[in-house]
Scaffold this motif. Structure first.
Motif, mmCIF file in Angstrom:
data_model
loop_
_atom_site.group_PDB
_atom_site.id
_atom_site.type_symbol
_atom_site.label_atom_id
_atom_site.label_comp_id
_atom_site.label_asym_id
_atom_site.label_seq_id
_atom_site.Cartn_x
_atom_site.Cartn_y
_atom_site.Cartn_z
ATOM 1 N N THR A 53 5.908 -7.917 -6.708
ATOM 2 C CA THR A 53 4.295 -7.492 -6.504
ATOM 3 C C THR A 53 4.430 -5.910 -6.242
ATOM 4 O OG1 THR A 53 4.134 -9.565 -5.240
ATOM 5 C CG2 THR A 53 2.403 -7.665 -4.830
ATOM 6 N N ALA A 54 3.238 -5.282 -7.064
ATOM 7 C CA ALA A 54 2.944 -3.973 -6.861
ATOM 8 C C ALA A 54 1.647 -3.766 -5.989
ATOM 9 C CB ALA A 54 2.228 -3.520 -8.176
ATOM 10 N N LEU A 218 1.479 1.222 -13.471
ATOM 11 C CA LEU A 218 2.053 0.082 -13.590
ATOM 12 C C LEU A 218 3.016 -0.306 -14.812
ATOM 13 C CD1 LEU A 218 -1.127 -2.086 -12.853
ATOM 14 C CD2 LEU A 218 0.952 -1.836 -11.424
ATOM 15 N N LEU A 225 6.868 -7.481 -12.981
ATOM 16 C CA LEU A 225 5.479 -7.828 -11.944
ATOM 17 C C LEU A 225 5.160 -9.396 -12.050
ATOM 18 C CD1 LEU A 225 3.660 -4.602 -11.897
ATOM 19 C CD2 LEU A 225 5.237 -5.442 -10.123
ATOM 20 N N ALA A 228 -0.003 -8.269 -8.098
ATOM 21 C CA ALA A 228 -0.428 -6.994 -7.613
ATOM 22 C C ALA A 228 -1.537 -7.145 -6.176
ATOM 23 C CB ALA A 228 -0.969 -6.201 -8.378
ATOM 24 N N TYR A 230 -4.345 -5.029 -4.796
ATOM 25 C CA TYR A 230 -5.023 -3.728 -5.255
ATOM 26 C C TYR A 230 -6.214 -3.503 -4.196
ATOM 27 C CZ TYR A 230 -8.413 -7.273 -7.154
ATOM 28 O OH TYR A 230 -9.234 -8.538 -7.183
ATOM 29 N N TYR A 238 -5.188 -9.680 -3.600
ATOM 30 C CA TYR A 238 -3.994 -10.221 -4.226
ATOM 31 C C TYR A 238 -4.537 -10.999 -5.426
ATOM 32 C CZ TYR A 238 0.187 -12.363 -5.811
ATOM 33 O OH TYR A 238 1.326 -12.832 -6.542
ATOM 34 N N MET A 241 -0.908 -11.117 -12.361
ATOM 35 C CA MET A 241 -0.834 -10.024 -13.009
ATOM 36 C C MET A 241 -1.848 -10.381 -14.279
ATOM 37 S SD MET A 241 0.413 -7.527 -11.839
ATOM 38 C CE MET A 241 0.062 -6.507 -13.374
#
Length: 311
Positions: A53-54, A218, A225, A228, A230, A238, A241
């Protein structure tokens, strides 16, 4: 490095996990405050175990703050936060953490092996007797990250990319379940970025490790990924992607016109629009428009109003 089974979590339409039992990190109506300022609020989502996860958002939105909260270093102003099934901070011995400042703060006179061993001894000061087991664990972590042949090199002799892999090896040496990295690709050249991403991919694929990465860009991470977090208008969300890679959402997120491009081979990348007019309004976070891309849950959807405007 020990492999672990990965249980897939089911993601609902609102981006929350249908079962928090399968989640590595669970936020419930969480908020963070510094003094009189709310950094972010209404954090209500789960991050699946075994995911990559980013955490994305513009500067100052609270990305590193979120990691600090997950480590129990910052208390929540409201709500709850569980990491690996326990309150944040309770299981930090099962978390490997690579700070953004690692390569600048670590003593460059240490060898790669000595640095990795800090993940077991916990300090760089004084004389510590290193056991054969500890040395074997360090060698295993260095082998996994591809730096075993650099064990006796001082950090000052290594490139930025190799030092980053030393940092990851130090985080891995205690066999964590969760790996957290703050801007691991910053200030690395393209080859070093790819090598770092390869290590992260290997950790997730072969060991089933849950990985969380703070990132501005990204693109290099996209192949690995799964989702994410954000941070938009003071609220973390959440999503998988395929939902995050939406040009309109990313335009609102970054405050500049963004396009998502798919190559003939099916690869995707995010890039600024080449034809953005000079007169464009950069702050595109209009609340009415943003509401189209993300929402809060019905239990509090009628109570946001002025509270959101203040955030």
């Amino acid at each position: 490095m020990q492999s672990r089974p990965v249980e897939a979590a089911t993601i609902g339409d609102d981006g929350r996990n249908d079962s928090a039992d399968d989640a590595a990190i669970v936020f419930r109506n969480a908020s963070i405050r510094r003094g009189d300022r709310i950094i972010w609020q209404h954090g209500d989502f789960s991050i699946p175990a075994g995911s990559v996860t980013a955490i994305v958002g513009t500067n100052g939105t609270g990305k590193t703050t979120m990691m600090n909260a997950e480590l129990g270093l910052l208390p929540l102003a409201s709500g709850s936060l569980k990491v690996l099934g326990k309150p944040a901070g309770a299981l930090n011995h099962l978390i490997g953490y690579v700070p953004q400042s690692y390569t600048s703060e670590i003593d460059s006179n240490l060898t790669a092996e000595q640095s990795v061993l800090l993940g077991l001894t916990g300090t760089r000061f004084g004389i510590h007797l290193i056991t054969k087991t500890q040395r074997a664990k360090a060698y295993e972590a260095m082998t996994f990250t591809g730096i075993a042949d650099k064990a006796k090199y001082r950090l000052s002799q290594l490139s930025g990319g190799l030092r980053q892999r030393v940092a990851i090896a130090q985080a891995l040496v205690s066999d964590p379940k969760l790996l957290m990295l703050d801007e691991p690709l910053a200030n690395l050249d393209l080859a070093s970025q790819r090598a770092t991403v390869h290590v992260l991919s290997k950790l997730n694929r072969e060991l089933g490790m849950t990985i969380q990465v703070v990132a501005h860009d990204l693109n290099m991470l996209l192949p690995i990924l799964t989702g994410a977090v954000y941070l938009l208008d003071g609220h973390p969300h959440y999503a998988a992607m395929n939902e995050v890679l939406d040009a309109d959402l990313l335009t609102h997120l970054y405050g500049t016109t963004v396009q998502v491009v798919t190559t003939p081979q099916g690869d995707m990348f995010v890039t600024p629009s080449p034809d953005e007019p000079d007169s464009i309004e950069q702050d595109t976070h209009d609340p009415a428009e943003v509401a189209h891309f993300h929402h809060h849950h019905a239990s509090r959807s009628t109570s946001l109003g002025a509270e959101e405007e203040q955030a």
